[in-house]
Design a protein around this motif. Sequence first.
Motif, short mmCIF file in Angstrom:
data_model
loop_
_atom_site.label_atom_id
_atom_site.label_comp_id
_atom_site.label_asym_id
_atom_site.label_seq_id
_atom_site.Cartn_x
_atom_site.Cartn_y
_atom_site.Cartn_z
N MET A 58 -13.70 39.24 -25.80
CA MET A 58 -14.09 40.60 -25.41
C MET A 58 -15.28 40.59 -24.46
N ILE A 59 -16.23 39.68 -24.69
CA ILE A 59 -17.39 39.56 -23.79
C ILE A 59 -16.94 39.23 -22.37
N TRP A 60 -16.01 38.29 -22.24
CA TRP A 60 -15.53 37.91 -20.91
C TRP A 60 -14.73 39.04 -20.25
N ILE A 61 -13.96 39.77 -21.05
CA ILE A 61 -13.19 40.89 -20.49
C ILE A 61 -14.14 41.96 -19.96
N LEU A 62 -15.14 42.34 -20.78
CA LEU A 62 -16.11 43.36 -20.35
C LEU A 62 -16.91 42.90 -19.14
N SER A 63 -17.26 41.61 -19.11
CA SER A 63 -18.07 41.09 -18.00
C SER A 63 -17.28 40.99 -16.71
N SER A 64 -15.96 40.89 -16.82
CA SER A 64 -15.12 40.71 -15.62
C SER A 64 -14.66 42.02 -15.01
N ILE A 65 -14.84 43.14 -15.73
CA ILE A 65 -14.34 44.42 -15.22
C ILE A 65 -15.00 44.78 -13.90
N ASN A 66 -16.33 44.74 -13.86
CA ASN A 66 -17.05 45.16 -12.66
C ASN A 66 -16.73 44.30 -11.44
N PRO A 67 -16.79 42.95 -11.53
CA PRO A 67 -16.46 42.16 -10.34
C PRO A 67 -15.03 42.34 -9.86
N PHE A 68 -14.07 42.52 -10.77
CA PHE A 68 -12.68 42.73 -10.34
C PHE A 68 -12.52 44.08 -9.65
N VAL A 69 -13.18 45.11 -10.18
CA VAL A 69 -13.12 46.43 -9.54
C VAL A 69 -13.73 46.36 -8.14
N ASP A 70 -14.89 45.70 -8.02
CA ASP A 70 -15.53 45.56 -6.71
C ASP A 70 -14.66 44.76 -5.74
N MET A 71 -13.97 43.74 -6.26
CA MET A 71 -13.10 42.94 -5.39
C MET A 71 -11.94 43.78 -4.85
N PHE A 72 -11.30 44.56 -5.73
CA PHE A 72 -10.17 45.39 -5.29
C PHE A 72 -10.62 46.45 -4.29
N ILE A 73 -11.79 47.04 -4.52
CA ILE A 73 -12.31 48.04 -3.57
C ILE A 73 -12.62 47.39 -2.23
N LEU A 74 -13.22 46.20 -2.26
CA LEU A 74 -13.57 45.51 -1.02
C LEU A 74 -12.33 45.15 -0.22
N ILE A 75 -11.33 44.58 -0.90
CA ILE A 75 -10.11 44.15 -0.21
C ILE A 75 -9.36 45.34 0.39
N SER A 76 -9.39 46.47 -0.31
CA SER A 76 -8.63 47.63 0.14
C SER A 76 -9.36 48.45 1.21
N THR A 77 -10.67 48.30 1.32
CA THR A 77 -11.44 49.13 2.27
C THR A 77 -12.03 48.34 3.44
N ALA A 78 -12.31 47.05 3.25
CA ALA A 78 -12.97 46.27 4.30
C ALA A 78 -11.97 45.86 5.38
N SER A 79 -12.49 45.69 6.58
CA SER A 79 -11.65 45.25 7.69
C SER A 79 -11.41 43.75 7.62
N ARG A 80 -10.42 43.31 8.39
CA ARG A 80 -10.10 41.88 8.42
C ARG A 80 -11.25 41.09 9.04
N GLU A 81 -11.93 41.67 10.00
CA GLU A 81 -13.07 40.99 10.63
C GLU A 81 -14.20 40.78 9.62
N TYR A 82 -14.44 41.78 8.78
CA TYR A 82 -15.50 41.65 7.77
C TYR A 82 -15.16 40.55 6.76
N LEU A 83 -13.91 40.48 6.32
CA LEU A 83 -13.50 39.50 5.31
C LEU A 83 -13.47 38.08 5.86
N SER A 84 -13.39 37.92 7.17
CA SER A 84 -13.31 36.58 7.76
C SER A 84 -14.62 36.10 8.34
#
Length: 297
Positions: free
Chosen positions: A123-149
Amino acid sequence: MNISLALTQIFVWPFIYLTFLMLLIFSKKEIFRTETRYILFGHSLLVDLMFLFLTDFVVLLSYNFVLIPLHFCIPICMLMEAVTACAPLTIIAMCVERYVAICMPLRHQAISTSRRALIVILMIWILSSINPFVDMFILISTASREYLSQLTHCHYEIMIPEKIRHFARGLLYIVGLVFILIIEIFCYVMIYIAARAASGDNKNSASKGQRTISLHILQLFLCTAEVMCPYIEAVVMQYDIQTYLTVRFINFLAFSITSRAVSPLVYGFRDEKFYAAMVYFIRCKNNTISSDTIKQS
């Protein structure tokens, strides 16, 4: 910068060695793998070891001006964020376990089982992983290809380029730490009451548990200070870059490393069983090395 890098390695690697040694001792003794508090302590050691390795790796990249593609930094940043969040959650789990052991001794064995300890860790690992996974999905869906590279240094702020999200992350983390602090104070007060009412061995056990939770509260304050450091550094950076580097270096040693050093000191040296196992392990290793030296000569 060379002196700062050397001092960083001098501070970090003794703690890495000590933490790895304790984790090795934990894995070799069955009694430590079956008791709840030692299972949580072993998890705390693993989290601290991962944090120290990852942090030192990022520090080495930064001081040597090594830039890597942002999409390679994302997994490293996610793991560092999850490990950072695991530390206070593991602290609160250890405090609650001590509260149950001292204030509910008759129900302790039924409540604190190794299976439940593993569930808590999951449960500790699940709770700790929620925020980074949410930030990753937001970044991938909103950032440009130039920013990610682009090439960059590895730090979590690259995953939250918007200032409002950066502020919200710090605020959420501090609210969580305050909530954890309230639970720790409750455990401390209840154990203090139990210590006042107990006698003999029970009083000694309660007093020891009280001191342990006091050290956990200190560790939690250090974690809170670690969260506040980037905001202080951002203000300093606007005025002088050299002062910023100095403040960042001091914060890293004073809070990031120190907060990870408290955990081994709390259990590794204060716990009689673990300390005895550690002394026995070191003596056996020294005797083995001495015997091999004699045979070779």
